[in-house]
Design an enzyme around this catalytic site. Structure first.
Site, PDB file in Angstrom:
ATOM      1  N   ASP A 129      11.575  -1.969 -20.360  1.00 52.61           N
ATOM      2  CA  ASP A 129      10.594  -0.882 -20.281  1.00 52.61           C
ATOM      3  C   ASP A 129      11.269   0.462 -19.959  1.00 52.61           C
ATOM      4  OD1 ASP A 129       8.001   0.133 -20.354  1.00 52.61           O
ATOM      5  OD2 ASP A 129       7.180  -1.523 -19.208  1.00 52.61           O
ATOM      6  N   ASP A 186       0.579   1.951 -24.556  1.00 46.15           N
ATOM      7  CA  ASP A 186       0.028   0.614 -24.314  1.00 46.15           C
ATOM      8  C   ASP A 186      -1.304   0.399 -25.039  1.00 46.15           C
ATOM      9  OD1 ASP A 186       2.159   0.627 -22.633  1.00 46.15           O
ATOM     10  OD2 ASP A 186       1.066  -0.138 -20.892  1.00 46.15           O
TER      11      ASP A 186
HETATM   12  C1  GLA Z   1       4.360  -0.552 -19.426  1.00 43.88           C
HETATM   13  C2  GLA Z   1       4.491  -1.329 -20.732  1.00 43.88           C
HETATM   14  C3  GLA Z   1       3.470  -2.456 -20.751  1.00 43.88           C
HETATM   15  C4  GLA Z   1       3.668  -3.370 -19.555  1.00 43.88           C
HETATM   16  C5  GLA Z   1       3.595  -2.562 -18.259  1.00 43.88           C
HETATM   17  C6  GLA Z   1       3.993  -3.380 -17.046  1.00 43.88           C
HETATM   18  O1  GLA Z   1       3.161   0.145 -19.337  1.00 43.88           O
HETATM   19  O2  GLA Z   1       4.327  -0.480 -21.829  1.00 43.88           O
HETATM   20  O3  GLA Z   1       3.585  -3.199 -21.959  1.00 43.88           O
HETATM   21  O4  GLA Z   1       4.902  -4.010 -19.658  1.00 43.88           O
HETATM   22  O5  GLA Z   1       4.459  -1.434 -18.308  1.00 43.88           O
HETATM   23  O6  GLA Z   1       3.941  -2.633 -15.865  1.00 43.88           O
END
Ligand code: GLA
Length: 383
Positions: A129, A186
């Site tokens: 990430d 997301d």
């Molecule tokens: C980010 C990523 C998500 C998930 C969250 C976890 O937002 O884009 O897919 O992994 O972190 O905290």
């Protein structure tokens, strides 16, 4: 080195969309059981991935990450062994910054140690990430670091980069050794989110190809607004919207990482996630990207996505993003097939699982709101 890693988009399940911080050994093991018992594994899904929130808040005295002692009392090797005993593969999560998005320790300046730790635990997939990245360090460099660490940790680990499309990631990510790259923010379990994520990648599809695919985020198919994470849960979708979501992700070569509770799926969800004709398009060995052709009188909302497949067939998706029923007509001229060639297309409907017939010059239909049709088309000679 396993040269097949990332040859086609990975397929699996990830804990985040439904369970977020609410994860533990029992959940992960029962998800692995469900992967086998439901038939998902036979359909091609193989990775069980633990997302954020799996570790203690501090590294140990050797600078190693430590699994949360309450959530994973037997450590990660035990989880990996269980998943491997089922013939599945094991994925984990870290972050290029100092902390993960949920505030746990992450891999910045620990890249090589962490890659070695993951290899020792039997990890086969790392989602990486982008939160808490030091402001003056280029993300590109940090993905290169972890790419190098993973390639030299003694184990084949699929590298799933997740920088949400920042810094024109599609232009440089292949150089880091990543096998997939998140190119969007997301996903949320609602129709707007599905439309927005897919639309944001039109024009960038060509950057995804074998060994490094454009990842439009995990699937929300079958969630129906259920998650302990209210932001992801959102409003939920209809089955028609989930069908369109799955068709888009498949034809756009995105990884197929399931986000619903696979231990409790209804028949509609199973039919969508295990549609072998749609999965075959996603897993086509040439991994070519689709191009878009708009419906001339409704170009914003109705369009076709078309891509050549390895055996000479074409995948054709006809989509209606609008809220009203819409005509969708594909002129074969637009995909390279003039009527004067004496050839037409034999269309196989991948959702109805039946032949639609042979068509020359064009195919015209009506698509219900938010719905789609997906065909596998064969070029045939006609009299
Ligand atoms: C980010 C990523 C998500 C998930 C969250 C976890 O937002 O884009 O897919 O992994 O972190 O905290």
């Amino acid at each position: 080195m396993n040269t097949k890693l990332g040859l086609t988009p990975p397929m699996g399940w990830n804990s985040w969309n439904t369970f977020s911080w609410n994860i533990n050994e029992e959940l992960i093991k029962t998800a692995a059981d469900a992967m086998i018992e439901t038939g998902l594994a036979a359909a091609g899904y193989e990775y069980i991935v633990i997302d954020d929130c799996w570790s203690e808040m501090k590294r140990d005295e050797n600078g190693r990450l430590v699994p949360d002692k309450n959530k994973f009392p037997n450590g990660m090797k035990a989880v990996a062994d269980y998943i491997h005993s089922k013939g599945l593969k094991f994925g984990m999560y870290s972050c290029a910054g100092t902390h993960t998005c949920a505030g746990y320790p992450a891999s910045f300046e620990h890249e090589f140690t962490d890659a070695e730790t993951f290899a020792e635990w039997g990890v086969d997939y790392l989602k990486y990430d982008f939160c808490y990245k030091p402001a003056h360090i280029p993300g590109e460099l940090l993905y290169k670091r972890m790419g190098m660490a993973l390639r030299n940790c003694g184990r084949d680990i699929l590298f799933s980069a997740c920088n949400w499309g920042c810094d024109d990631v599609h232009k440089w990510i292949r150089e880091t050794g990543a096998h997939i790259f998140r190119s969007t923010g997301d996903i949320q379990d609602n129709w707007e989110s599905i439309k927005n994520l897919a639309t944001s990648q039109f024009g960038k599809q060509g950057y995804g190809a074998p060994y490094c695919y454009n990842d439009i985020d995990m699937l929300v198919v079958g969630m129906y607004g259920k998650s302990c994470n209210e932001w992801v849960a959102s409003k939920g979708c209809t089955d028609v919207e989930y069908k369109t979501h799955f068709s888009l992700w498949a034809i756009m070569n995105s990884p197929l990482m399931i986000g619903c509770d696979i231990r409790n799926m209804n028949d509609a969800t199973k039919n969508i996630l295990m549609n072998k004709d749609i999965i075959a398009i996603n897993q086509d060995p040439e991994g070519r990207a689709p191009y878009r052709i708009n419906q001339w009188n409704n170009p914003e909302r109705s369009f076709a996505l078309v891509r050549p497949l390895a055996d000479g067939d074409y995948a054709i998706g006809l989509f209606n993003f609008g809220d009203n029923k819409s005509e969708m007509s594909l002129q074969f001229w637009d995909i390279g097939l003039p009527a004067a060639s004496g050839r037409g297309l034999s269309l196989y409907d991948c959702w109805e699982h039946k032949d639609e017939g042979v068509f020359t010059e064009r195919y015209c239909t009506q698509i219900e709101p938010h719905d789609c049709k997906v065909f596998r088309a064969k070029v045939v000679k006609v009299k």
